[in-house]
Design a protein around this motif. Structure first.
Motif, PDB file in Angstrom:
ATOM      1  N   GLY A 237       0.835  -1.194   0.000  1.00 18.80           N
ATOM      2  CA  GLY A 237       0.000   0.000   0.000  1.00 18.80           C
ATOM      3  C   GLY A 237       0.869   1.242   0.000  1.00 18.80           C
ATOM      4  O   GLY A 237       2.099   1.180   0.093  1.00 18.80           O
ATOM      5  N   THR A 238       0.220   2.406  -0.104  1.00 18.51           N
ATOM      6  CA  THR A 238       0.943   3.675  -0.040  1.00 18.51           C
ATOM      7  C   THR A 238       0.001   4.765   0.422  1.00 18.51           C
ATOM      8  O   THR A 238      -1.230   4.597   0.407  1.00 18.51           O
ATOM      9  CB  THR A 238       1.553   4.047  -1.409  1.00 18.51           C
ATOM     10  OG1 THR A 238       2.453   5.146  -1.231  1.00 18.51           O
ATOM     11  CG2 THR A 238       0.475   4.443  -2.407  1.00 18.51           C
ATOM     12  N   LEU A 239       0.570   5.875   0.827  1.00 20.72           N
ATOM     13  CA  LEU A 239      -0.194   7.083   1.113  1.00 20.72           C
ATOM     14  C   LEU A 239       0.210   8.121   0.079  1.00 20.72           C
ATOM     15  O   LEU A 239       1.388   8.451  -0.038  1.00 20.72           O
ATOM     16  CB  LEU A 239       0.097   7.601   2.526  1.00 20.72           C
ATOM     17  CG  LEU A 239      -0.279   6.689   3.692  1.00 20.72           C
ATOM     18  CD1 LEU A 239       0.105   7.344   5.016  1.00 20.72           C
ATOM     19  CD2 LEU A 239      -1.768   6.365   3.678  1.00 20.72           C
ATOM     20  N   LEU A 240      -0.778   8.652  -0.651  1.00 24.98           N
ATOM     21  CA  LEU A 240      -0.495   9.622  -1.699  1.00 24.98           C
ATOM     22  C   LEU A 240      -1.424  10.826  -1.561  1.00 24.98           C
ATOM     23  O   LEU A 240      -2.524  10.719  -1.006  1.00 24.98           O
ATOM     24  CB  LEU A 240      -0.687   8.998  -3.090  1.00 24.98           C
ATOM     25  CG  LEU A 240       0.342   7.961  -3.534  1.00 24.98           C
ATOM     26  CD1 LEU A 240      -0.030   7.410  -4.900  1.00 24.98           C
ATOM     27  CD2 LEU A 240       1.744   8.543  -3.557  1.00 24.98           C
ATOM     28  N   PRO A 241      -1.017  11.984  -2.081  1.00 22.33           N
ATOM     29  CA  PRO A 241      -1.920  13.142  -2.090  1.00 22.33           C
ATOM     30  C   PRO A 241      -3.153  12.850  -2.945  1.00 22.33           C
ATOM     31  O   PRO A 241      -3.036  12.305  -4.051  1.00 22.33           O
ATOM     32  CB  PRO A 241      -1.060  14.258  -2.706  1.00 22.33           C
ATOM     33  CG  PRO A 241       0.349  13.801  -2.549  1.00 22.33           C
ATOM     34  CD  PRO A 241       0.311  12.313  -2.628  1.00 22.33           C
ATOM     35  N   ARG A 242      -4.309  13.212  -2.460  1.00 18.16           N
ATOM     36  CA  ARG A 242      -5.553  12.951  -3.205  1.00 18.16           C
ATOM     37  C   ARG A 242      -5.535  13.630  -4.571  1.00 18.16           C
ATOM     38  O   ARG A 242      -6.117  13.105  -5.536  1.00 18.16           O
ATOM     39  CB  ARG A 242      -6.751  13.464  -2.384  1.00 18.16           C
ATOM     40  CG  ARG A 242      -8.101  13.180  -3.051  1.00 18.16           C
ATOM     41  CD  ARG A 242      -8.350  11.706  -3.112  1.00 18.16           C
ATOM     42  NE  ARG A 242      -9.588  11.370  -3.799  1.00 18.16           N
ATOM     43  CZ  ARG A 242      -9.690  11.210  -5.121  1.00 18.16           C
ATOM     44  NH1 ARG A 242      -8.646  11.405  -5.895  1.00 18.16           N
ATOM     45  NH2 ARG A 242     -10.835  10.864  -5.668  1.00 18.16           N
ATOM     46  N   SER A 243      -4.869  14.764  -4.689  1.00 18.16           N
ATOM     47  CA  SER A 243      -4.870  15.509  -5.949  1.00 18.16           C
ATOM     48  C   SER A 243      -4.222  14.749  -7.097  1.00 18.16           C
ATOM     49  O   SER A 243      -4.497  15.017  -8.257  1.00 18.16           O
ATOM     50  CB  SER A 243      -4.147  16.850  -5.772  1.00 18.16           C
ATOM     51  OG  SER A 243      -2.807  16.639  -5.336  1.00 18.16           O
ATOM     52  N   TYR A 244      -3.345  13.788  -6.768  1.00 17.54           N
ATOM     53  CA  TYR A 244      -2.662  13.037  -7.828  1.00 17.54           C
ATOM     54  C   TYR A 244      -3.516  11.903  -8.376  1.00 17.54           C
ATOM     55  O   TYR A 244      -3.321  11.452  -9.503  1.00 17.54           O
ATOM     56  CB  TYR A 244      -1.346  12.468  -7.281  1.00 17.54           C
ATOM     57  CG  TYR A 244      -0.598  11.626  -8.284  1.00 17.54           C
ATOM     58  CD1 TYR A 244       0.053  12.204  -9.367  1.00 17.54           C
ATOM     59  CD2 TYR A 244      -0.556  10.233  -8.166  1.00 17.54           C
ATOM     60  CE1 TYR A 244       0.734  11.427 -10.294  1.00 17.54           C
ATOM     61  CE2 TYR A 244       0.121   9.454  -9.089  1.00 17.54           C
ATOM     62  CZ  TYR A 244       0.767  10.062 -10.148  1.00 17.54           C
ATOM     63  OH  TYR A 244       1.432   9.293 -11.079  1.00 17.54           O
ATOM     64  N   LEU A 245      -4.465  11.437  -7.605  1.00 16.91           N
ATOM     65  CA  LEU A 245      -5.130  10.166  -7.896  1.00 16.91           C
ATOM     66  C   LEU A 245      -6.366  10.358  -8.769  1.00 16.91           C
ATOM     67  O   LEU A 245      -7.496  10.374  -8.286  1.00 16.91           O
ATOM     68  CB  LEU A 245      -5.469   9.467  -6.588  1.00 16.91           C
ATOM     69  CG  LEU A 245      -4.214   9.097  -5.779  1.00 16.91           C
ATOM     70  CD1 LEU A 245      -4.571   8.758  -4.353  1.00 16.91           C
ATOM     71  CD2 LEU A 245      -3.469   7.955  -6.448  1.00 16.91           C
TER      72      LEU A 245
END
Length: 304
Positions: A237-245
């Protein structure tokens, strides 16, 4: 002096008073008088007269080199001055933090160049404080950073949108068999994280410390795209900024977004920053307004 140097350079380049006078739309006697006046002011001969031929003296050669430099300087001055007269600029230089470069800048540049096909955009990346310095030194027209600059009177900081972290898992991940996930589920979870040094990774590490979590960090990579493509293969898994997804990114990589309340509270404001408004050209002000309008439209679309 500027006009005299222009006339002098034309004489040198045409090697004849008659040809130079014709090029300058002056009479030959009038041009001769202008040349004599220049030599008198400088108190030195610029040409040797050999019959009808003019030959530069050593002082004339130095003066000609100065005239060329003055011509280049004047041309550059006029080009810069023209930017203050028009909202259309041939080149825009944007400073962007690394996270911003990957999450928001590609779509923004696409939108701007679609409206202004003749505009060339140059992007300079760095950490947020580095972009702030570039803005202050006027080495970029404006900057976009994943923060707000509120403690520097030389910087104007305008919010564009809020972002937060979100958990991303492969659709086949065993955790998705459960109907509800909490922060505690990240403890021991195999994860691929962004390399240290950005606001995003700093926020991620702060979260882990705050909730006393120790995920199983398998990789640290400085590319969101690489992280996305490796998640399924590594069953991580990962944590990413919502704006990228974007939706297509998730579909193409068979990924799923997991809502966890505590992650949605990790708000971070992405801002546009610029220096003293008095130094902004009309074209830069115009692009700043277009950038603000672009993100306002995106916010409205998300809320519809």
């Amino acid at each position: 002096m500027l006009e005299d140097m222009r006339l002098f350079a034309t004489i040198v380049e045409h090697r004849s008073l008659n040809k130079a006078a014709e090029r300058l739309n002056l009479s030959q006697p009038a041009l001769s008088r202008r040349l004599a006046r220049l030599e008198s002011e400088l108190e030195i001969e610029l040409f040797r007269r050999i019959g009808k031929r003019l030959e530069l003296t050593a002082a004339g050669q130095v003066t000609y080199e100065f005239a060329l430099e003055l011509r280049r300087f004047h041309g550059g001055f006029l080009q810069k001055l023209n930017a203050y007269k028009s909202t259309e600029a041939p080149l825009a230089t944007i400073g962007a933090s690394l996270t911003t470069l990957q999450t928001t800048l590609p779509d923004l540049i696409t939108a701007i160049t679609e409206q202004h096909p003749n505009l060339e955009i140059k992007a300079i990346t760095g950490k947020s404080h580095e972009i702030t310095t570039l803005v202050k030194e006027r080495k970029v027209d404006f900057g976009i950073v994943a923060s707000a600059v509120i403690d520097d009177p030389a910087i104007t900081s305008l919010p564009l949108f809020d972002d937060h972290l979100i958990l991303v898992l492969p659709r086949s991940h065993i955790l998705l068999e459960r109907t509800h996930l909490e922060m505690a589920d990240l403890h021991g979870l195999p994860m691929i994280l962004f390399a240290p040094g950005t606001w995003y990774r700093t926020m991620t590490d702060e979260l882990f410390r705050a909730y006393k979590l120790k995920p199983d960090v398998r990789m640290e990579i400085d590319s969101f795209e690489a992280i996305i493509r490796l998640l399924s293969a590594c069953r991580a898994g990962t944590l990413l900024p919502r704006s990228y997804l974007r939706e297509q990114v998730l579909l193409d990589n068979d990924l799923y977004l997991v809502r966890i309340r505590e992650l949605e509270e990790t708000n971070r404001t992405t801002s546009i920053i610029h220096g003293d408004p008095a130094w902004l050209t009309p074209s830069t002000r115009f692009l700043i307004e277009e950038t603000k309008a672009y993100f306002a439209r995106r916010a409205n679309q998300r809320n519809e």
